[in-house]
Scaffold this motif. Structure first.
Motif, PDB file in Angstrom:
ATOM      1  N   ASN A 112      13.370   7.522  -3.330  1.00  0.00           N
ATOM      2  CA  ASN A 112      12.450   7.531  -3.912  1.00  0.00           C
ATOM      3  C   ASN A 112      12.451   6.872  -5.344  1.00  0.00           C
ATOM      4  OD1 ASN A 112       9.395   8.400  -3.950  1.00  0.00           O
ATOM      5  ND2 ASN A 112      10.125   9.508  -5.857  1.00  0.00           N
ATOM      6  N   GLU A 113      13.584   7.270  -6.072  1.00  0.00           N
ATOM      7  CA  GLU A 113      13.675   6.911  -7.533  1.00  0.00           C
ATOM      8  C   GLU A 113      14.169   5.533  -7.413  1.00  0.00           C
ATOM      9  OE1 GLU A 113      16.098   9.883  -9.133  1.00  0.00           O
ATOM     10  OE2 GLU A 113      14.313  11.323  -9.299  1.00  0.00           O
ATOM     11  N   ARG A 114      15.344   5.229  -6.796  1.00  0.00           N
ATOM     12  CA  ARG A 114      15.939   3.862  -6.869  1.00  0.00           C
ATOM     13  C   ARG A 114      15.107   2.794  -6.338  1.00  0.00           C
ATOM     14  NH1 ARG A 114      18.945   2.434  -2.520  1.00  0.00           N
ATOM     15  NH2 ARG A 114      19.016   4.436  -1.990  1.00  0.00           N
ATOM     16  N   VAL A 115      14.447   2.949  -5.073  1.00  0.00           N
ATOM     17  CA  VAL A 115      13.546   1.928  -4.334  1.00  0.00           C
ATOM     18  C   VAL A 115      12.263   1.856  -4.742  1.00  0.00           C
ATOM     19  CG1 VAL A 115      13.214   1.055  -2.191  1.00  0.00           C
ATOM     20  CG2 VAL A 115      15.343   2.257  -2.364  1.00  0.00           C
ATOM     21  N   TYR A 116      11.551   2.787  -5.147  1.00  0.00           N
ATOM     22  CA  TYR A 116      10.192   2.654  -5.387  1.00  0.00           C
ATOM     23  C   TYR A 116       9.740   3.067  -6.699  1.00  0.00           C
ATOM     24  CZ  TYR A 116       9.648   3.278  -0.242  1.00  0.00           C
ATOM     25  OH  TYR A 116       9.635   2.873   1.050  1.00  0.00           O
ATOM     26  N   VAL A 117      10.214   3.970  -7.473  1.00  0.00           N
ATOM     27  CA  VAL A 117       9.684   4.524  -8.497  1.00  0.00           C
ATOM     28  C   VAL A 117      10.329   3.346  -9.929  1.00  0.00           C
ATOM     29  CG1 VAL A 117       9.350   6.131 -10.483  1.00  0.00           C
ATOM     30  CG2 VAL A 117       9.114   6.765  -7.886  1.00  0.00           C
ATOM     31  N   LEU A 118      11.523   3.418 -10.129  1.00  0.00           N
ATOM     32  CA  LEU A 118      12.237   2.723 -11.070  1.00  0.00           C
ATOM     33  C   LEU A 118      11.952   1.156 -10.956  1.00  0.00           C
ATOM     34  CD1 LEU A 118      15.490   4.755 -11.240  1.00  0.00           C
ATOM     35  CD2 LEU A 118      13.315   5.052 -12.772  1.00  0.00           C
ATOM     36  N   PRO A 119      11.979   0.494  -9.866  1.00  0.00           N
ATOM     37  CA  PRO A 119      11.953  -0.754 -10.044  1.00  0.00           C
ATOM     38  C   PRO A 119      10.464  -1.485 -10.153  1.00  0.00           C
ATOM     39  CG  PRO A 119      12.959  -0.278  -8.079  1.00  0.00           C
ATOM     40  CD  PRO A 119      12.451   1.108  -8.664  1.00  0.00           C
ATOM     41  N   ASP A 120       9.312  -0.339 -10.010  1.00  0.00           N
ATOM     42  CA  ASP A 120       8.192  -0.892  -9.846  1.00  0.00           C
ATOM     43  C   ASP A 120       7.578  -1.327 -11.104  1.00  0.00           C
ATOM     44  OD1 ASP A 120       5.731  -0.753  -7.979  1.00  0.00           O
ATOM     45  OD2 ASP A 120       4.865  -0.187  -9.858  1.00  0.00           O
ATOM     46  N   THR A 140       0.909  -1.118   0.092  1.00  0.00           N
ATOM     47  CA  THR A 140       0.045   0.093   0.088  1.00  0.00           C
ATOM     48  C   THR A 140       0.867   1.504  -0.018  1.00  0.00           C
ATOM     49  OG1 THR A 140      -1.811  -1.057   1.110  1.00  0.00           O
ATOM     50  CG2 THR A 140      -1.568   1.297   1.324  1.00  0.00           C
ATOM     51  N   ARG A 141       1.969   1.277   0.819  1.00  0.00           N
ATOM     52  CA  ARG A 141       2.759   2.283   0.879  1.00  0.00           C
ATOM     53  C   ARG A 141       3.512   2.710  -0.549  1.00  0.00           C
ATOM     54  NH1 ARG A 141       6.324   5.626   3.494  1.00  0.00           N
ATOM     55  NH2 ARG A 141       8.619   5.474   3.023  1.00  0.00           N
ATOM     56  N   ARG A 142       3.919   1.494  -1.024  1.00  0.00           N
ATOM     57  CA  ARG A 142       4.680   1.575  -2.383  1.00  0.00           C
ATOM     58  C   ARG A 142       3.705   2.036  -3.295  1.00  0.00           C
ATOM     59  NH1 ARG A 142       9.228  -0.164  -4.662  1.00  0.00           N
ATOM     60  NH2 ARG A 142       9.772  -1.260  -2.960  1.00  0.00           N
ATOM     61  N   THR A 143       2.298   1.626  -3.255  1.00  0.00           N
ATOM     62  CA  THR A 143       1.356   2.000  -4.453  1.00  0.00           C
ATOM     63  C   THR A 143       0.809   3.596  -4.284  1.00  0.00           C
ATOM     64  OG1 THR A 143       0.218  -0.180  -4.178  1.00  0.00           O
ATOM     65  CG2 THR A 143      -0.872   1.715  -5.212  1.00  0.00           C
ATOM     66  N   THR A 144       1.083   4.106  -2.942  1.00  0.00           N
ATOM     67  CA  THR A 144       0.843   5.498  -2.844  1.00  0.00           C
ATOM     68  C   THR A 144       2.066   6.296  -3.055  1.00  0.00           C
ATOM     69  OG1 THR A 144      -0.722   5.047  -0.952  1.00  0.00           O
ATOM     70  CG2 THR A 144       0.252   7.324  -1.085  1.00  0.00           C
ATOM     71  N   VAL A 145       3.122   5.916  -2.808  1.00  0.00           N
ATOM     72  CA  VAL A 145       4.389   6.574  -3.208  1.00  0.00           C
ATOM     73  C   VAL A 145       4.481   6.600  -4.980  1.00  0.00           C
ATOM     74  CG1 VAL A 145       6.968   6.557  -3.451  1.00  0.00           C
ATOM     75  CG2 VAL A 145       5.639   6.263  -1.185  1.00  0.00           C
ATOM     76  N   ARG A 147       2.161   6.555  -7.037  1.00  0.00           N
ATOM     77  CA  ARG A 147       0.986   7.022  -7.594  1.00  0.00           C
ATOM     78  C   ARG A 147       1.108   8.478  -7.365  1.00  0.00           C
ATOM     79  NH1 ARG A 147      -3.411   5.383  -4.099  1.00  0.00           N
ATOM     80  NH2 ARG A 147      -3.056   7.047  -2.853  1.00  0.00           N
ATOM     81  N   GLU A 148       1.775   8.997  -6.211  1.00  0.00           N
ATOM     82  CA  GLU A 148       1.858  10.393  -6.005  1.00  0.00           C
ATOM     83  C   GLU A 148       3.088  10.856  -6.785  1.00  0.00           C
ATOM     84  OE1 GLU A 148      -0.047  12.449  -4.344  1.00  0.00           O
ATOM     85  OE2 GLU A 148      -1.548  10.832  -3.891  1.00  0.00           O
ATOM     86  N   GLY A 149       4.366  10.108  -7.018  1.00  0.00           N
ATOM     87  CA  GLY A 149       5.300  10.430  -7.533  1.00  0.00           C
ATOM     88  C   GLY A 149       6.268  11.387  -6.843  1.00  0.00           C
ATOM     89  N   VAL A 150       6.170  11.469  -5.686  1.00  0.00           N
ATOM     90  CA  VAL A 150       6.928  12.531  -4.821  1.00  0.00           C
ATOM     91  C   VAL A 150       7.479  11.624  -3.440  1.00  0.00           C
ATOM     92  CG1 VAL A 150       5.737  14.614  -5.400  1.00  0.00           C
ATOM     93  CG2 VAL A 150       4.829  13.243  -3.392  1.00  0.00           C
ATOM     94  N   PRO A 151       8.659  11.802  -2.989  1.00  0.00           N
ATOM     95  CA  PRO A 151       9.256  11.093  -1.859  1.00  0.00           C
ATOM     96  C   PRO A 151       8.461  11.276  -0.487  1.00  0.00           C
ATOM     97  CG  PRO A 151      10.997  12.553  -2.796  1.00  0.00           C
ATOM     98  CD  PRO A 151       9.653  12.892  -3.415  1.00  0.00           C
ATOM     99  N   ARG A 152       8.300  10.256   0.358  1.00  0.00           N
ATOM    100  CA  ARG A 152       7.333  10.277   1.430  1.00  0.00           C
ATOM    101  C   ARG A 152       8.394   9.662   2.606  1.00  0.00           C
ATOM    102  NH1 ARG A 152       1.556  12.030   1.580  1.00  0.00           N
ATOM    103  NH2 ARG A 152       1.293  12.015  -0.754  1.00  0.00           N
ATOM    104  N   GLN A 153       8.787  10.592   3.605  1.00  0.00           N
ATOM    105  CA  GLN A 153       9.753  10.193   4.491  1.00  0.00           C
ATOM    106  C   GLN A 153      10.889   9.617   3.903  1.00  0.00           C
ATOM    107  OE1 GLN A 153       6.382   8.292   5.611  1.00  0.00           O
ATOM    108  NE2 GLN A 153       5.758  10.367   5.092  1.00  0.00           N
ATOM    109  N   HIS A 154      11.328   9.716   2.851  1.00  0.00           N
ATOM    110  CA  HIS A 154      12.765   9.333   2.340  1.00  0.00           C
ATOM    111  C   HIS A 154      13.262  10.581   1.421  1.00  0.00           C
ATOM    112  CE1 HIS A 154       9.644   7.220  -0.084  1.00  0.00           C
ATOM    113  NE2 HIS A 154      10.055   7.982  -0.912  1.00  0.00           N
ATOM    114  N   TYR A 155      14.516  10.050   0.854  1.00  0.00           N
ATOM    115  CA  TYR A 155      15.219  10.968   0.009  1.00  0.00           C
ATOM    116  C   TYR A 155      14.786  10.809  -1.541  1.00  0.00           C
ATOM    117  CZ  TYR A 155      18.601  12.075   3.571  1.00  0.00           C
ATOM    118  OH  TYR A 155      19.241  12.337   4.959  1.00  0.00           O
TER     119      TYR A 155
END
Length: 554
Positions: free
Chosen positions: A394-402, A375-380, A382-390
């Motif tokens: 955001n790009e390396r862990v959440y966006v690019l591998p998804d 759920t957290r990954r989906t929100t991050v 979906r919003e496209g902005v960092p949430r409590q992280h750099y």
């Protein structure tokens, strides 16, 4: 034996005599562990490191010839160790932890064994993916149904209790008698009960309450663990907060919104210990301006937990945590509470969301595992902005591998690949990492320069025309550990500038420099980088001040 004390003041001991290696090896690993543990404030961190040290010790014990001490660990041993773990996400985490620990030993300062120990391995790819649209809807709908039913139940009983306390009900009427029971419940955390001759507790006023189950008794004013978990799922879907955040989140405070009479703005304090000392807390402003606004869920959360928070503050003055629920069996739960990282129960109340709560909630609703990470990954994403992280995280862990982001972005990647590549190259550290300074290189305010005559930004009169901030993008730049404190301080100073400059000014002047430093931080390692910041001296502070002022620009 090594003792680790967490932030709450609880101590936990780790017995290195239990490691299946010779005593001298046990002592060496214990010394390294003890030195590293001085910076820890979490038993979870300590237990994770301990389990990985045990994995390493078990590996050594199964060799044909177990080394007596760390100086007996050879290149061949480390190659076998690496080969066993490098292919999995968990294995890479084990490798990383053990490597960081062994690096502190003076026997691993240099040489071929050290080179093998420090050999880089591919970054682990996240195992969790964001939800598909239908999957997310199913999770959120289940949480909405459960929490909304609980909120309506508590709201209805709260109105009746307020009417009873205000003297608005006809005395001895059904509602009046029910209000009297609710008042007792609000003050004690349970409805009146008596003990039968058999020793079993019996709910008084069972007919008046309509039954003896949780929803007919204490559930009239308190959330159950499952209902609080449903609320946490909704908060994660809306705000992408980590599961651990809920354990110690204070009740939000309020302030009037400028120019608004009906809107309420909440200040929500978010705590994340993995950010490191001095950066544990951040505050988010969330406004309730109507039914569809983000803050409406905060309003409902406060209403649903109001009686739990009031009771907790009476039983343990000073307690004001938002996420409070009523235990089914308080005495048994308090006795079994062994998690020193989470707040202890207060009377019949528990705080936060345990991992087991998430698992039980998921199973009850027929979902595949805890919903919080996905759920957290989906929100991050979906919003496209960092949430409590750099941003880089955001790009390396959440966006690019998804995978869902990748599918949705194929046409964008195809249309803008060249531009994206140029921007990416402009925003990463362009030089080299070194273990030590090279006497042949020229020192600058930020890096060591290999050859200024081949600068990508030549000066008209010859040599390099770039300012010292741009050195971070140059192929001729070399950075060794002696640079780390100054650059970590510069990185910290640029982040602080962002709060005082408007976005356009900061983006134009500092964004690329900040992203290069962020990339450098990832290459050096977050732990080493954060430790370097604490070592910054007066000369580093003076140079960083001049760099930020622009006094060192050509």
């Amino acid at each position: 034996m090594v003792k680790v004390v967490n932030k709450a003041g609880y101590a936990k001991e780790f017995d290195f005599a239990a490691l299946p290696v010779p005593e001298s090896m046990q002592r060496s690993l214990a010394r390294l562990y003890a030195a590293q543990s001085r910076a820890w404030t979490s038993h979870e961190t300590a237990k994770t490191c301990w389990s990985r040290v045990m994995t390493f010790a078990t590996f050594l014990s199964r060799l044909e010839s177990t080394p007596e001490d760390l100086d007996g660990v050879t290149v061949a041993v480390l190659k076998r160790w690496r080969a066993q773990h490098v292919s999995t996400v968990t294995g890479k985490a084990v490798l990383s932890t053990v490597r960081l620990l062994l690096q502190q030993d003076p026997r691993f300062v240099d040489g071929p064994v050290t080179e093998e120990l420090l050999r880089r391995f591919p970054a682990a790819k996240p195992s969790k993916q964001s939800y598909e649209g239908d999957e997310r809807k199913r999770v959120v709908l289940a949480a909405q149904r459960q929490f909304r039913a609980a909120w309506l139940r508590i709201s209805e009983n709260t109105r009746l209790l307020r009417a009873w306390r205000a003297g608005e009900l006809e005395e001895e009427s059904r509602d009046w008698r029910l209000g009297e029971v609710l008042d007792y419940l609000a003050r004690t955390g349970d409805v009146p009960r008596s003990i039968l001759p058999s020793g079993q507790p019996h709910v008084d006023h069972r007919n008046l309450l309509g039954g003896a189950g949780p929803e007919q008794t204490w559930g009239r004013l308190f959330l159950s663990r499952e209902e609080l978990t449903a609320l946490a799922v909704l908060l994660t879907d809306r705000f992408a907060w980590n599961l651990k955040v809920y354990d110690r989140m204070p009740a939000p405070t309020t302030s009037p919104s400028v120019g608004e009479r009906t809107a309420i703005t909440y200040q929500v304090q978010v705590q994340k210990h993995r950010a490191g000392r001095g950066r544990w807390f951040s505050t988010e402003n969330i406004t309730d301006s109507g039914a569809d606004s983000p803050g409406r869920l905060i309003t409902q959360a406060l209403e649903a937990t109001s009686h739990g928070r009031d009771l907790a503050s009476r039983l343990a003055p000073g307690t004001d945590l938002l996420m409070v629920s009523r235990l089914y069996a308080p005495a048994r739960a308090a006795h079994r509470h062994q998690d020193t990282e989470r707040p202890r129960p207060v009377g019949p109340l528990a705080f936060g969301i345990a991992y087991n709560d998430a698992q039980r909630w998921s199973k009850a609703h027929g979902l595949g595992g805890s919903p919080f990470q996905r759920t957290r990954r989906t929100t991050v994403t979906r919003e496209g902005v960092p949430r409590q992280h750099y941003q880089s995280t955001n790009e390396r862990v959440y966006v690019l591998p998804d995978k869902h982001v990748q599918r949705a972005s194929r046409s964008v990647f195809a249309d803008g690949a060249e531009e994206a590549l140029e921007q990416a190259e402009a925003a990463v550290f362009g030089g080299h990492l070194a273990d030590a300074p090279d006497p042949a290189h020229e020192q600058t305010a930020t890096v060591d320069c290999e050859d200024e005559t081949t600068s990508p930004w030549p000066a008209p009169e010859g040599g390099c025309g770039a300012d010292f901030m741009l050195c971070l993008a140059c192929k001729n730049a070399y950075i060794h550990p002696g640079h780390h404190p100054r650059l970590a301080l510069l990185h910290h100073r640029l982040k602080s500038l962002r709060s005082v400059l408007d976005d356009s000014a900061w983006n134009e002047q500092w964004q690329d420099h900040s992203l290069r430093l962020e990339d450098l931080r990832n290459k050096v390692g977050e732990t080493a980088w954060d430790a370097a910041l604490a070592r910054a001296g007066s000369d580093d502070h003076a140079l960083v001040h001049l760099l930020v002022k622009g006094d060192l620009a050509p």
